[in-house]
Design a protein around this motif. Structure first.
Motif, PDB file in Angstrom:
ATOM      1  N   VAL A 275      21.382  32.739 -10.198  1.00 61.42           N
ATOM      2  CA  VAL A 275      22.216  31.587  -9.856  1.00 61.42           C
ATOM      3  C   VAL A 275      22.132  30.584 -10.996  1.00 61.42           C
ATOM      4  CG1 VAL A 275      22.537  29.664  -8.231  1.00 61.42           C
ATOM      5  CG2 VAL A 275      21.861  31.914  -7.384  1.00 61.42           C
ATOM      6  N   GLY A 276      23.256  29.959 -11.318  1.00 62.24           N
ATOM      7  CA  GLY A 276      23.289  28.969 -12.396  1.00 62.24           C
ATOM      8  C   GLY A 276      22.696  27.633 -11.964  1.00 62.24           C
TER       9      GLY A 276
ATOM     10  N   ILE B 187      28.375  20.694  -8.094  1.00 57.74           N
ATOM     11  CA  ILE B 187      28.337  21.983  -7.395  1.00 57.74           C
ATOM     12  C   ILE B 187      28.034  21.769  -5.911  1.00 57.74           C
ATOM     13  CG2 ILE B 187      27.121  24.189  -7.188  1.00 57.74           C
ATOM     14  CD1 ILE B 187      29.005  24.005  -9.600  1.00 57.74           C
ATOM     15  N   ILE B 188      27.112  20.847  -5.614  1.00 56.30           N
ATOM     16  CA  ILE B 188      26.790  20.538  -4.211  1.00 56.30           C
ATOM     17  C   ILE B 188      28.027  19.984  -3.505  1.00 56.30           C
ATOM     18  CG2 ILE B 188      25.427  19.032  -2.692  1.00 56.30           C
ATOM     19  CD1 ILE B 188      23.146  19.275  -4.772  1.00 56.30           C
TER      20      ILE B 188
ATOM     21  N   LYS C 139      36.702  28.133  -8.296  1.00 63.24           N
ATOM     22  CA  LYS C 139      36.517  28.596  -9.682  1.00 63.24           C
ATOM     23  C   LYS C 139      35.304  27.932 -10.329  1.00 63.24           C
ATOM     24  CE  LYS C 139      39.031  29.131 -14.039  1.00 63.24           C
ATOM     25  NZ  LYS C 139      38.589  30.511 -14.217  1.00 63.24           N
ATOM     26  N   VAL C 140      35.152  26.633 -10.098  1.00 66.45           N
ATOM     27  CA  VAL C 140      34.018  25.897 -10.675  1.00 66.45           C
ATOM     28  C   VAL C 140      32.702  26.367 -10.073  1.00 66.45           C
ATOM     29  CG1 VAL C 140      32.955  23.619 -10.902  1.00 66.45           C
ATOM     30  CG2 VAL C 140      35.426  23.871 -11.192  1.00 66.45           C
ATOM     31  N   VAL C 141      32.674  26.501  -8.734  1.00 61.70           N
ATOM     32  CA  VAL C 141      31.432  26.884  -8.050  1.00 61.70           C
ATOM     33  C   VAL C 141      31.066  28.336  -8.359  1.00 61.70           C
ATOM     34  CG1 VAL C 141      30.294  27.127  -5.801  1.00 61.70           C
ATOM     35  CG2 VAL C 141      31.832  25.199  -6.213  1.00 61.70           C
TER      36      VAL C 141
ATOM     37  N   PRO D 278      30.038  35.455  -5.839  1.00 60.89           N
ATOM     38  CA  PRO D 278      30.988  35.378  -4.729  1.00 60.89           C
ATOM     39  C   PRO D 278      30.427  35.603  -3.326  1.00 60.89           C
ATOM     40  CG  PRO D 278      31.643  37.083  -6.319  1.00 60.89           C
ATOM     41  CD  PRO D 278      30.482  36.362  -6.892  1.00 60.89           C
ATOM     42  N   PHE D 279      29.652  36.680  -3.121  1.00 59.03           N
ATOM     43  CA  PHE D 279      29.169  36.953  -1.765  1.00 59.03           C
ATOM     44  C   PHE D 279      28.057  35.983  -1.360  1.00 59.03           C
ATOM     45  CE2 PHE D 279      31.259  40.997  -2.651  1.00 59.03           C
ATOM     46  CZ  PHE D 279      31.959  41.186  -1.464  1.00 59.03           C
ATOM     47  N   ALA D 280      27.295  35.515  -2.336  1.00 60.26           N
ATOM     48  CA  ALA D 280      26.302  34.475  -2.036  1.00 60.26           C
ATOM     49  C   ALA D 280      27.016  33.193  -1.616  1.00 60.26           C
ATOM     50  CB  ALA D 280      25.436  34.223  -3.268  1.00 60.26           C
ATOM     51  N   LEU D 281      28.120  32.881  -2.302  1.00 60.16           N
ATOM     52  CA  LEU D 281      28.909  31.701  -1.946  1.00 60.16           C
ATOM     53  C   LEU D 281      29.530  31.864  -0.567  1.00 60.16           C
ATOM     54  CD1 LEU D 281      30.276  29.007  -2.535  1.00 60.16           C
ATOM     55  CD2 LEU D 281      32.040  30.228  -3.814  1.00 60.16           C
ATOM     56  N   LEU D 282      30.047  33.066  -0.283  1.00 53.90           N
ATOM     57  CA  LEU D 282      30.634  33.316   1.038  1.00 53.90           C
ATOM     58  C   LEU D 282      29.584  33.135   2.134  1.00 53.90           C
ATOM     59  CD1 LEU D 282      32.888  34.239   2.929  1.00 53.90           C
ATOM     60  CD2 LEU D 282      32.275  36.610   2.404  1.00 53.90           C
TER      61      LEU D 282
END
Length: 291
Positions: free
Chosen positions: A209-210, A216-217, A27-29, A35-39
């Motif tokens: 991107v925020g 976050i890292i 949720k934080v990230v 979402p798909f960039a994170l995946l």
């Protein structure tokens, strides 16, 4: 139970527990990275970590081109299609609906296993599934679900996610019978990259991107190493070692761990219904292990 069976059961419970606890981090990230960039980041990090383990392993089992393509295809089903449906469903529906609908995964495993693995659907396995399902329903409390027509496509996406994740899990057991599980697991993670990379780049171009902070890292490292490389391998190991029907029941540890963490970190209340549900899930797994 045999030593391998106990290890498989613990692996499945470990994977589900990690996933049950990753939602706070996600949720934080996700407030910073789409979402798909994170995946995509998770899949690359997960495959890299498993690749390093494979590289430094002394005994490297043979892995054929056929095994590579089979693993890549299975990974596409799990990480390309299933997780894609999950993201879309979560966006178009609600978190409570997501918990409820995806809890159908073990039931779908019970449907796929006889056709793809030749595993018999015994009375004991059906009873174990019913008891565990009643337990998870008590934990997540379906009264919180919303059946509004506006959420229809979101709910359908969540149902598709549950169906395809069950298919992925059964296929993992099939593939693991002929190839090295660690290598297969790394290749499977790569299988999700074609779709996630394309959608991730589109998200970044349209949404951006925020701010990337140390927190976050840290979240990315947790999601990439713990909840992807380690948890995905543990889940695959559970299905390699256990009958699919039994391995799938460990999936129900997710909402239990999520609720416990909510109680511990967020002071959320533990209800008698939750305790009864946790007991039923445990009984269901115990019934299945006695076969």
């Amino acid at each position: 139970m045999k030593k391998h069976s106990i290890a498989g059961l613990l692996a499945g419970l470990g994977a589900a527990s990690i996933w049950g606890g990753m939602y706070v981090v996600s949720k934080v990230v996700l407030d910073v990275i789409p979402p798909f960039a994170l995946l995509t980041i998770r899949l690359i990090m997960g495959a890299a970590v498993l690749g390093m383990v494979i590289h430094f392993r002394r005994n490297k089992p043979a892995f054929t081109r056929e095994q590579f393509w089979k693993s890549l295809l299975v990974g596409f089903v799990g990480y390309g299609i299933s997780l894609g449906f999950q993201f879309v469903g979560t966006k178009l529906s609600t978190a409570s609906n997501g918990s409820l609908v995806t809890s159908a995964t073990p039931a779908f495993v019970l449907i796929f296993a006889p056709f793809l693995l030749g595993e018999k659907t015994t009375t004991r396995r059906i009873i174990a599934l019913v008891v565990s399902t009643l337990g998870v329903l008590a934990v997540i409390d379906p009264r919180n679900a919303e059946l509004s027509p506006t959420l229809f496509w979101g709910n359908m996406s969540l149902l598709s996610a549950a169906l395809t994740w069950a298919l992925y899990s059964v296929l993992v057991r099939k593939v693991s019978q002929t190839g090295d599980l660690l290598t297969s697991s790394a290749v499977m993670l790569l299988g999700g990259l074609p779709s996630s990379l394309a959608l991730g780049l589109w998200e970044i171009n349209t949404q951006g991107v925020g701010q990337i902070t140390i927190g976050i890292i840290g979240g990315l490292l947790f999601l990439g190493i713990i909840s992807t490389a380690i948890a995905m391998f543990l889940w695959n190991y559970a299905f390699a070692e256990l009958p699919a029907a039994l391995a799938s029941l460990t999936f129900f540890a997710q909402p239990v761990v999520g609720t416990l963490l909510g109680w511990f970190f967020l002071a959320e209340k533990i209800t008698p219904l939750f305790l009864a549900g946790g007991a039923l899930i445990s009984i269901g797994i115990l019934i299945s292990t006695r076969e």
